[in-house]
Design a protein around this motif. Structure first.
Motif, PDB file in Angstrom:
ATOM      1  N   UNK A   1       0.813  -1.210   0.000  1.00 50.33           N
ATOM      2  CA  UNK A   1       0.000   0.000   0.000  1.00 50.33           C
ATOM      3  C   UNK A   1       0.845   1.258   0.000  1.00 50.33           C
ATOM      4  N   UNK A   2       1.978   1.237   0.692  1.00 47.09           N
ATOM      5  CA  UNK A   2       2.856   2.398   0.735  1.00 47.09           C
ATOM      6  C   UNK A   2       3.509   2.656  -0.627  1.00 47.09           C
ATOM      7  N   UNK A   3       3.868   1.587  -1.314  1.00 48.78           N
ATOM      8  CA  UNK A   3       4.415   1.763  -2.669  1.00 48.78           C
ATOM      9  C   UNK A   3       3.353   2.326  -3.605  1.00 48.78           C
ATOM     10  N   UNK A   4       2.132   1.816  -3.482  1.00 45.84           N
ATOM     11  CA  UNK A   4       1.043   2.316  -4.326  1.00 45.84           C
ATOM     12  C   UNK A   4       0.768   3.788  -4.052  1.00 45.84           C
ATOM     13  N   UNK A   5       1.037   4.234  -2.820  1.00 43.29           N
ATOM     14  CA  UNK A   5       0.848   5.644  -2.475  1.00 43.29           C
ATOM     15  C   UNK A   5       1.894   6.536  -3.124  1.00 43.29           C
ATOM     16  N   UNK A   6       3.000   5.949  -3.581  1.00 45.70           N
ATOM     17  CA  UNK A   6       4.055   6.731  -4.213  1.00 45.70           C
ATOM     18  C   UNK A   6       5.251   6.991  -3.339  1.00 45.70           C
ATOM     19  N   UNK A   7       5.256   6.429  -2.131  1.00 44.29           N
ATOM     20  CA  UNK A   7       6.403   6.599  -1.246  1.00 44.29           C
ATOM     21  C   UNK A   7       7.591   5.759  -1.717  1.00 44.29           C
ATOM     22  N   UNK A   8       8.774   6.204  -1.344  1.00 46.00           N
ATOM     23  CA  UNK A   8       9.935   5.327  -1.410  1.00 46.00           C
ATOM     24  C   UNK A   8       9.945   4.481  -0.149  1.00 46.00           C
ATOM     25  N   UNK A   9       9.922   3.165  -0.286  1.00 46.09           N
ATOM     26  CA  UNK A   9       9.738   2.273   0.863  1.00 46.09           C
ATOM     27  C   UNK A   9      11.063   1.601   1.227  1.00 46.09           C
ATOM     28  N   UNK A  10      11.432   1.702   2.498  1.00 46.00           N
ATOM     29  CA  UNK A  10      12.596   1.006   3.037  1.00 46.00           C
ATOM     30  C   UNK A  10      12.094  -0.221   3.790  1.00 46.00           C
ATOM     31  N   UNK A  11      12.260  -1.385   3.208  1.00 45.85           N
ATOM     32  CA  UNK A  11      11.723  -2.608   3.797  1.00 45.85           C
ATOM     33  C   UNK A  11      12.593  -3.010   4.988  1.00 45.85           C
ATOM     34  N   UNK A  12      12.014  -3.127   6.191  1.00 41.58           N
ATOM     35  CA  UNK A  12      12.815  -3.397   7.376  1.00 41.58           C
ATOM     36  C   UNK A  12      13.200  -4.874   7.498  1.00 41.58           C
ATOM     37  N   UNK A  13      14.318  -5.118   8.168  1.00 47.01           N
ATOM     38  CA  UNK A  13      14.759  -6.479   8.460  1.00 47.01           C
ATOM     39  C   UNK A  13      14.280  -6.958   9.823  1.00 47.01           C
ATOM     40  N   UNK A  14      13.707  -6.052  10.615  1.00 47.42           N
ATOM     41  CA  UNK A  14      13.240  -6.417  11.940  1.00 47.42           C
ATOM     42  C   UNK A  14      12.314  -5.368  12.513  1.00 47.42           C
ATOM     43  N   UNK A  15      11.843  -5.606  13.724  1.00 45.46           N
ATOM     44  CA  UNK A  15      10.885  -4.778  14.469  1.00 45.46           C
ATOM     45  C   UNK A  15       9.502  -4.858  13.824  1.00 45.46           C
ATOM     46  N   UNK A  16       8.593  -3.950  14.226  1.00 43.71           N
ATOM     47  CA  UNK A  16       7.339  -3.864  13.499  1.00 43.71           C
ATOM     48  C   UNK A  16       7.068  -2.469  12.975  1.00 43.71           C
ATOM     49  N   UNK A  17       8.149  -1.861  12.486  1.00 44.38           N
ATOM     50  CA  UNK A  17       8.066  -0.525  11.896  1.00 44.38           C
ATOM     51  C   UNK A  17       8.646  -0.524  10.480  1.00 44.38           C
ATOM     52  N   UNK A  18       8.008   0.246   9.610  1.00 41.98           N
ATOM     53  CA  UNK A  18       8.483   0.413   8.244  1.00 41.98           C
ATOM     54  C   UNK A  18       8.599   1.903   7.965  1.00 41.98           C
ATOM     55  N   UNK A  19       9.713   2.313   7.364  1.00 40.57           N
ATOM     56  CA  UNK A  19       9.960   3.718   7.059  1.00 40.57           C
ATOM     57  C   UNK A  19       9.806   3.982   5.572  1.00 40.57           C
ATOM     58  N   UNK A  20       9.321   5.171   5.267  1.00 39.01           N
ATOM     59  CA  UNK A  20       9.159   5.565   3.867  1.00 39.01           C
ATOM     60  C   UNK A  20       9.738   6.962   3.663  1.00 39.01           C
ATOM     61  N   UNK A  21      10.073   7.231   2.418  1.00 39.50           N
ATOM     62  CA  UNK A  21      10.563   8.550   2.018  1.00 39.50           C
ATOM     63  C   UNK A  21       9.435   9.260   1.273  1.00 39.50           C
TER      64      UNK A  21
END
Length: 418
Positions: free
Chosen positions: A330-350
């Motif tokens: 969904x974040x990619x579809x929104x147009x964000x740059x997505x940084x896929x995390x290797x752990x935790x339960x947080x995802x960051x976007x640009x």
């Protein structure tokens, strides 16, 4: 971050060096980016975003707490303990059954074997473990090194202790430190290096070579390593490596974890730390004058949880990875740059690919635009770091699958609404 007359938790202009006459509570507020130079006191970013989510009916993917309970057998153990009268003070260092379970857990997963009587301490969540450790070992003139972005309570406790907060940046896209830059920020004033691995808010999992460099530098400058590992079982396709398991680390390391993230019982506030006796006894001296003891009926229940079979621990990571991927789509579809995390339960976007450079502004607008709330990453930084992370947003995916699917669908409409 604070500014008078506005939403203080989001003003990234605040300084980070309290004056000599600053009260301890003010140092804590400055450390957590809650106090402006003119003295205005603000609410945390989590409170602000939660309020926005409530007022707009938005899905709250800002604050990182699960919306589902953990295993029934752990709940049943707590209920049984309450019914059977385990409702008075536990020993200050924790119930023996839990300390023994912590030792067994460390041995089972990592080959570490702390003595449950002298090298394990039960705390009121990982937050108290961190606070008691920093208060035990730091004072004015000392430096505490954290990685940036940093969890906000780190800055608050460092400020309360009167120590100086020094940071090493974590750099996109993998959010790992530049090792030469890391070496530059160590000094003979470095009393503690505070590591959060897996890392909140970036989702990075530090590999062996980074951990080895931290151990090398801590040994060179005789610093204590404090490792916050609350997301230890929430990694995706990579192994979590406790820094205490590396050569030369055990005698100078305190390892911290808790029940909240692994078992989805964040409200129980059962945490723990382990390390060499000379360090643990010092922390215990401080901890006993903070809360003395914690949640007696919950301690035995968490001991049950730590003894669950391996497929429980692999299962929670697999389930969470699936949830990560739903939200990422969904974040990619929104147009964000997505940084896929290797752990935790947080995802960051640009936000920059959308032509938006100010994630703070977008965080305030997002609940009204698409009905989803997030946290801007700059609030986890000092001013220079806030500028470096100015276009980053953090989303939590520790929610029900149906909630994440709805959030992903809402987010996919963002480009059109902008």
């Amino acid at each position: 971050m604070a500014s008078a007359g506005s939403s203080p938790s989001l003003d990234t202009s605040i300084g980070t060096t309290p004056g000599t006459n600053t009260a301890p509570w003010q140092r804590a507020a400055i450390g957590a980016n809650l106090l402006s130079p003119d003295g205005g006191l603000g609410v945390t970013i989590f409170e602000e975003m939660t309020t926005l989510a409530l007022s707009t009916g938005a899905i709250n993917l800002g604050q990182g707490f699960p919306d589902e309970d953990g295993p029934d057998e752990i709940k049943a153990a707590a209920q049984t303990a309450i019914a059977s009268g385990a409702n008075q003070y536990a020993p200050g260092k924790g119930l023996p059954v839990l300390r023994e379970a912590i030792t067994a857990h460390q041995q089972r997963f990592y080959g570490l074997a702390p003595d449950p009587d002298t090298e394990v301490l039960v705390t009121t969540g990982a937050t108290e473990a961190i606070a008691a450790t920093l208060l035990a070992f730091t004072q004015p003139g000392d430096e505490v090194l954290t990685f940036e972005p940093f969890y906000d309570s780190y800055g608050a406790i460092i400020g309360m202790a009167g120590a100086t907060h020094v940071t090493a940046p974590l750099l996109a896209p993998d959010f790992l430190p530049d090792l030469s830059a890391l070496e530059d920020v160590f000094s003979h004033r470095t009393r503690i290096v505070l590591l959060n691995n897996p890392h909140n808010p970036t989702g990075a999992v530090f590999p062996h070579h980074v951990l080895a460099k931290i151990v090398e530098l801590a040994a060179r400058y005789d610093a204590i390593i404090v490792s916050d590992e609350v997301y230890e079982h929430l990694t995706f396709g990579v192994d979590h490596i406790p820094i205490a398991s590396l050569p030369g680390a055990a005698d100078r390391s305190i390892t911290i974890s808790s029940a909240g993230k692994t078992f989805s019982f964040t409200g129980w506030k059962i945490g723990w730390l382990s390390g060499p006796e000379h360090l643990v006894s010092a922390v215990r001296t401080v901890k006993q004058f903070l809360t003395y003891s914690s949640g007696t009926p919950f301690q035995g229940a968490i001991a049950v949880g730590l003894g669950l079979p391996d497929d429980f621990f692999t299962g929670i990571a697999s389930t969470l990875q699936h949830k990560r991927d739903i939200l990422a789509e969904g974040l990619r579809a929104a147009g964000f740059g997505v940084y896929v995390p290797s752990g935790t339960y947080f995802i960051n976007v640009d936000t920059a690919p959308l032509g938006i450079r100010d994630s703070v502004d977008l965080a305030r607008r997002l609940p009204g635009l698409v009905g989803v709330a997030a946290i801007p990453v700059p609030v986890f930084c000092h001013p220079q770091g806030a500028e470096r992370t100015r276009s980053l947003l953090r989303f939590a995916f520790c929610k029900k699958t149906s909630v994440l699917e709805e959030a992903a669908e809402r987010l996919a409409s963002l480009k059109g609404r902008l």
